[in-house]
Design a protein around this motif. Sequence first.
Motif, PDB file in Angstrom:
ATOM      1  N   LEU A   1       0.358  -1.222   0.034  1.00 26.94           N
ATOM      2  CA  LEU A   1      -0.002  -0.375   0.053  1.00 26.94           C
ATOM      3  C   LEU A   1       1.084   1.096  -0.138  1.00 26.94           C
ATOM      4  CD1 LEU A   1      -3.014  -0.687   3.030  1.00 26.94           C
ATOM      5  CD2 LEU A   1      -2.896  -0.827   0.961  1.00 26.94           C
ATOM      6  N   LEU A   2       1.698   1.241   0.648  1.00 27.18           N
ATOM      7  CA  LEU A   2       3.141   2.404   1.188  1.00 27.18           C
ATOM      8  C   LEU A   2       3.965   2.536  -0.467  1.00 27.18           C
ATOM      9  CD1 LEU A   2       3.795   4.987   2.716  1.00 27.18           C
ATOM     10  CD2 LEU A   2       5.759   3.119   3.563  1.00 27.18           C
ATOM     11  N   THR A   3       4.455   1.875  -1.151  1.00 31.15           N
ATOM     12  CA  THR A   3       4.485   1.994  -2.146  1.00 31.15           C
ATOM     13  C   THR A   3       3.339   2.569  -3.438  1.00 31.15           C
ATOM     14  OG1 THR A   3       4.832  -0.209  -2.814  1.00 31.15           O
ATOM     15  CG2 THR A   3       6.631   0.832  -1.312  1.00 31.15           C
ATOM     16  N   GLY A   4       2.321   1.818  -3.348  1.00 29.89           N
ATOM     17  CA  GLY A   4       1.393   1.698  -4.654  1.00 29.89           C
ATOM     18  C   GLY A   4       1.573   3.128  -4.678  1.00 29.89           C
ATOM     19  N   LEU A   5       0.692   3.629  -3.385  1.00 29.48           N
ATOM     20  CA  LEU A   5      -0.631   5.264  -2.819  1.00 29.48           C
ATOM     21  C   LEU A   5       0.796   5.889  -3.587  1.00 29.48           C
ATOM     22  CD1 LEU A   5      -2.526   3.906  -0.223  1.00 29.48           C
ATOM     23  CD2 LEU A   5      -3.074   4.822  -2.166  1.00 29.48           C
ATOM     24  N   GLY A   6       2.602   5.564  -2.852  1.00 29.13           N
ATOM     25  CA  GLY A   6       3.050   6.824  -3.186  1.00 29.13           C
ATOM     26  C   GLY A   6       3.692   6.773  -4.558  1.00 29.13           C
ATOM     27  N   GLU A   7       3.392   6.441  -5.143  1.00 31.50           N
ATOM     28  CA  GLU A   7       3.575   5.799  -6.717  1.00 31.50           C
ATOM     29  C   GLU A   7       2.390   6.700  -7.135  1.00 31.50           C
ATOM     30  OE1 GLU A   7       4.538   2.201  -8.142  1.00 31.50           O
ATOM     31  OE2 GLU A   7       6.283   1.290  -7.353  1.00 31.50           O
ATOM     32  N   VAL A   8       1.301   6.436  -6.971  1.00 23.32           N
ATOM     33  CA  VAL A   8       0.097   7.684  -7.142  1.00 23.32           C
ATOM     34  C   VAL A   8       0.098   9.505  -7.319  1.00 23.32           C
ATOM     35  CG1 VAL A   8      -2.422   7.712  -7.181  1.00 23.32           C
ATOM     36  CG2 VAL A   8      -2.022   5.729  -7.274  1.00 23.32           C
ATOM     37  N   MET A   9       0.598   9.112  -5.979  1.00 22.42           N
ATOM     38  CA  MET A   9       0.867  10.895  -5.930  1.00 22.42           C
ATOM     39  C   MET A   9       1.659  11.389  -6.468  1.00 22.42           C
ATOM     40  SD  MET A   9       0.102  10.490  -1.275  1.00 22.42           S
ATOM     41  CE  MET A   9      -1.262   9.207  -0.524  1.00 22.42           C
ATOM     42  N   ASP A  10       2.844  10.368  -6.738  1.00 22.41           N
ATOM     43  CA  ASP A  10       3.868  11.597  -7.756  1.00 22.41           C
ATOM     44  C   ASP A  10       3.596  11.618  -8.711  1.00 22.41           C
ATOM     45  OD1 ASP A  10       5.783  11.145  -5.807  1.00 22.41           O
ATOM     46  OD2 ASP A  10       6.849   9.238  -6.382  1.00 22.41           O
ATOM     47  N   ALA A  11       2.597  10.606  -9.708  1.00 25.53           N
ATOM     48  CA  ALA A  11       1.977  10.993 -10.566  1.00 25.53           C
ATOM     49  C   ALA A  11       1.051  11.890 -10.833  1.00 25.53           C
ATOM     50  CB  ALA A  11       1.651   9.435 -11.347  1.00 25.53           C
ATOM     51  N   GLU A  12       0.313  11.697  -9.913  1.00 26.07           N
ATOM     52  CA  GLU A  12      -1.182  12.926  -9.681  1.00 26.07           C
ATOM     53  C   GLU A  12      -0.724  14.192  -8.573  1.00 26.07           C
ATOM     54  OE1 GLU A  12      -4.313  12.952 -10.420  1.00 26.07           O
ATOM     55  OE2 GLU A  12      -3.591  10.219 -11.304  1.00 26.07           O
ATOM     56  N   CYS A  13       0.667  14.651  -7.834  1.00 26.75           N
ATOM     57  CA  CYS A  13       0.677  15.548  -7.801  1.00 26.75           C
ATOM     58  C   CYS A  13      -0.058  16.282  -6.827  1.00 26.75           C
ATOM     59  CB  CYS A  13       1.244  16.415  -8.602  1.00 26.75           C
ATOM     60  SG  CYS A  13       3.292  16.497  -9.476  1.00 26.75           S
ATOM     61  N   PRO A  14      -0.957  16.025  -6.171  1.00 25.03           N
ATOM     62  CA  PRO A  14      -2.108  16.354  -5.301  1.00 25.03           C
ATOM     63  C   PRO A  14      -1.972  17.414  -4.407  1.00 25.03           C
ATOM     64  CG  PRO A  14      -1.830  13.969  -4.594  1.00 25.03           C
ATOM     65  CD  PRO A  14      -0.824  13.981  -5.829  1.00 25.03           C
ATOM     66  N   ASP A  15      -3.167  18.969  -4.349  1.00 28.67           N
ATOM     67  CA  ASP A  15      -2.802  19.608  -3.114  1.00 28.67           C
ATOM     68  C   ASP A  15      -3.151  19.298  -1.507  1.00 28.67           C
ATOM     69  OD1 ASP A  15      -1.696  21.871  -5.200  1.00 28.67           O
ATOM     70  OD2 ASP A  15      -4.062  21.267  -5.974  1.00 28.67           O
ATOM     71  N   ARG A  16      -4.001  18.250  -2.103  1.00 23.33           N
ATOM     72  CA  ARG A  16      -4.202  17.734  -0.981  1.00 23.33           C
ATOM     73  C   ARG A  16      -5.299  16.465  -0.452  1.00 23.33           C
ATOM     74  NH1 ARG A  16      -5.699  19.183   4.505  1.00 23.33           N
ATOM     75  NH2 ARG A  16      -5.511  21.367   3.940  1.00 23.33           N
ATOM     76  N   VAL A  17      -4.545  15.024   0.350  1.00 22.68           N
ATOM     77  CA  VAL A  17      -5.222  13.833   0.261  1.00 22.68           C
ATOM     78  C   VAL A  17      -5.773  13.891   1.047  1.00 22.68           C
ATOM     79  CG1 VAL A  17      -4.134  11.738   0.766  1.00 22.68           C
ATOM     80  CG2 VAL A  17      -2.967  13.187  -0.635  1.00 22.68           C
ATOM     81  N   ILE A  18      -6.768  13.178   1.465  1.00 24.95           N
ATOM     82  CA  ILE A  18      -8.137  12.639   2.043  1.00 24.95           C
ATOM     83  C   ILE A  18      -8.652  10.996   2.268  1.00 24.95           C
ATOM     84  CG2 ILE A  18     -10.781  12.393   2.574  1.00 24.95           C
ATOM     85  CD1 ILE A  18     -10.954  15.016   0.765  1.00 24.95           C
ATOM     86  N   VAL A  19      -8.441  11.164   3.588  1.00 20.31           N
ATOM     87  CA  VAL A  19      -8.569   9.356   4.057  1.00 20.31           C
ATOM     88  C   VAL A  19      -9.810   9.002   4.885  1.00 20.31           C
ATOM     89  CG1 VAL A  19      -6.001   8.694   3.587  1.00 20.31           C
ATOM     90  CG2 VAL A  19      -6.626   9.833   5.958  1.00 20.31           C
ATOM     91  N   GLN A  20     -10.485   7.988   5.412  1.00 22.36           N
ATOM     92  CA  GLN A  20     -11.005   7.801   6.156  1.00 22.36           C
ATOM     93  C   GLN A  20     -10.714   6.622   7.668  1.00 22.36           C
ATOM     94  OE1 GLN A  20     -13.597   5.326   6.667  1.00 22.36           O
ATOM     95  NE2 GLN A  20     -14.763   6.187   7.662  1.00 22.36           N
ATOM     96  N   GLY A  21     -11.168   7.315   8.416  1.00 25.88           N
ATOM     97  CA  GLY A  21     -11.205   6.202   9.098  1.00 25.88           C
ATOM     98  C   GLY A  21     -10.483   5.531   9.813  1.00 25.88           C
ATOM     99  N   ASP A  22     -10.224   4.281  10.291  1.00 30.14           N
ATOM    100  CA  ASP A  22      -8.997   3.270  10.304  1.00 30.14           C
ATOM    101  C   ASP A  22      -8.130   1.856   9.388  1.00 30.14           C
ATOM    102  OD1 ASP A  22     -10.359   1.835  10.496  1.00 30.14           O
ATOM    103  OD2 ASP A  22     -11.371   1.449  13.142  1.00 30.14           O
ATOM    104  N   THR A  23      -8.374   2.161   8.107  1.00 29.26           N
ATOM    105  CA  THR A  23      -7.389   1.007   7.918  1.00 29.26           C
ATOM    106  C   THR A  23      -6.150   1.175   7.402  1.00 29.26           C
ATOM    107  OG1 THR A  23      -8.026   1.925   5.837  1.00 29.26           O
ATOM    108  CG2 THR A  23     -10.159   0.886   6.999  1.00 29.26           C
ATOM    109  N   ALA A  24      -5.510  -0.082   6.989  1.00 28.19           N
ATOM    110  CA  ALA A  24      -4.232   0.262   6.137  1.00 28.19           C
ATOM    111  C   ALA A  24      -4.404   0.715   5.904  1.00 28.19           C
ATOM    112  CB  ALA A  24      -4.110  -0.985   6.208  1.00 28.19           C
ATOM    113  N   THR A  25      -5.272   1.374   4.603  1.00 29.95           N
ATOM    114  CA  THR A  25      -5.183   2.082   3.402  1.00 29.95           C
ATOM    115  C   THR A  25      -5.438   3.274   3.831  1.00 29.95           C
ATOM    116  OG1 THR A  25      -6.418   0.513   1.928  1.00 29.95           O
ATOM    117  CG2 THR A  25      -5.629   3.141   1.928  1.00 29.95           C
ATOM    118  N   ALA A  26      -5.734   3.897   5.513  1.00 27.38           N
ATOM    119  CA  ALA A  26      -6.142   5.164   5.683  1.00 27.38           C
ATOM    120  C   ALA A  26      -4.252   5.972   5.732  1.00 27.38           C
ATOM    121  CB  ALA A  26      -6.823   5.520   6.855  1.00 27.38           C
ATOM    122  N   MET A  27      -4.115   4.175   7.044  1.00 30.77           N
ATOM    123  CA  MET A  27      -2.465   4.920   7.645  1.00 30.77           C
ATOM    124  C   MET A  27      -1.147   5.108   6.626  1.00 30.77           C
ATOM    125  SD  MET A  27       0.140   3.055   8.256  1.00 30.77           S
ATOM    126  CE  MET A  27      -0.128   1.091   8.493  1.00 30.77           C
TER     127      MET A  27
END
Length: 373
Positions: A74-100
């Motif tokens: 999850l950490l490496t996959g989401l990191g690659e997405v953020m490098d490609a997307e260059c968001p101004d803000r990220v939103i996560v929800q709750g308590d999952t491994a995905t959120a963390m």
Amino acid sequence: MKILVVFGTRPEAIKLFPVVRALIATTGLTVRTCVTAQHRGLLDQVLRIAGLAPDIDLDLMEPGQTLDRLTARLLTGLGEVMDAECPDRVIVQGDTATAMTGALAAYYRKVPVAHVEAGLRSGDIYHPWPEEVNRRIVAPIADLHFAPTDTAAAALARENVIEGVHITGNTVIDALHWTGDRISNDPSLAAGLDDIAARFAGKRIVLVTTHRRENFGGGMENIARAIRRIADRDDTALLFPMHPNPNVGSVMDAILGDRPNVARIEPLDYPHFIRALGLCHLALTDSGGVQEEAPALGKPVLVMRDTTERPEGVEAGTAKLIGAHEDRIVSEVSTLLDDNDAYASMARAHNPFGDGHASERIAHVIANGVGRR
């Protein structure tokens, strides 16, 4: 402003689809969604009813993968997405491994994080496990904390998280109202339960959901034996949407077998689950979300856990902690079935989790650029 909304499980999708819809309707925001598919089939069910197609689908789930392998992927996959997307803000929800991991990947790139459903605490890092620690990791990273209740905001304050905290209500109530309206306008969305409603006509239905890791093994066996005993009542039926985790199914197969008063069915999509809540007399669960949803429909909740990160329901009288103990489960269910006053005191209790407008409040805060950075 470009917003990247990250989620991967069914509960996250339920609680975030109203937020995504509110953000899309807000002027000045570009909204992108990334799903990790931590729950594949269950996630897709929610996205279909919400009318949302993810912009990025990492599809990272593997059968039987360990928490450390899942976290790393999850950490490496989401990191690659953020490098490609260059968001101004990220939103996560709750308590999952995905959120963390979504919050952590954003932090590594100095991207501000908004946390939906912030501040829930049980006080025990092993119950719920690993969700309690996942939430605690997100808190110091996020600069916007959307706390569903005063109690959640107070928990953040005890951890010196004070700035950027907004009490919004829980977005699950938004999802429940939106979906309930859809079902009212189109009953076919939840018609798959017609046969069960007819089969159990005249019986009081206990809706059962169980999937918590801390209940795997002995706890799950206790739950199965309790269900078997409750099913011996002629006036009661149990509706049991089975979580796909084999740690649940194998135990239920071995202990429950086939019993006429127990409908063990495939996981329900969200409209059918909302109808199931409407059909039931009470909910027996170890889920977090059910503790919030059932009271909105006036249904008592017996929580098969020793702790909860949602103490508001217990304090309001809508929920009761009973643990995963066979005799206690049977006793508490029997009380609500046999004692009208005990049932009424829980069914009439105030629902503390929101008014159905949390997503609008969240979108307003984000659109106005409030935050630490």
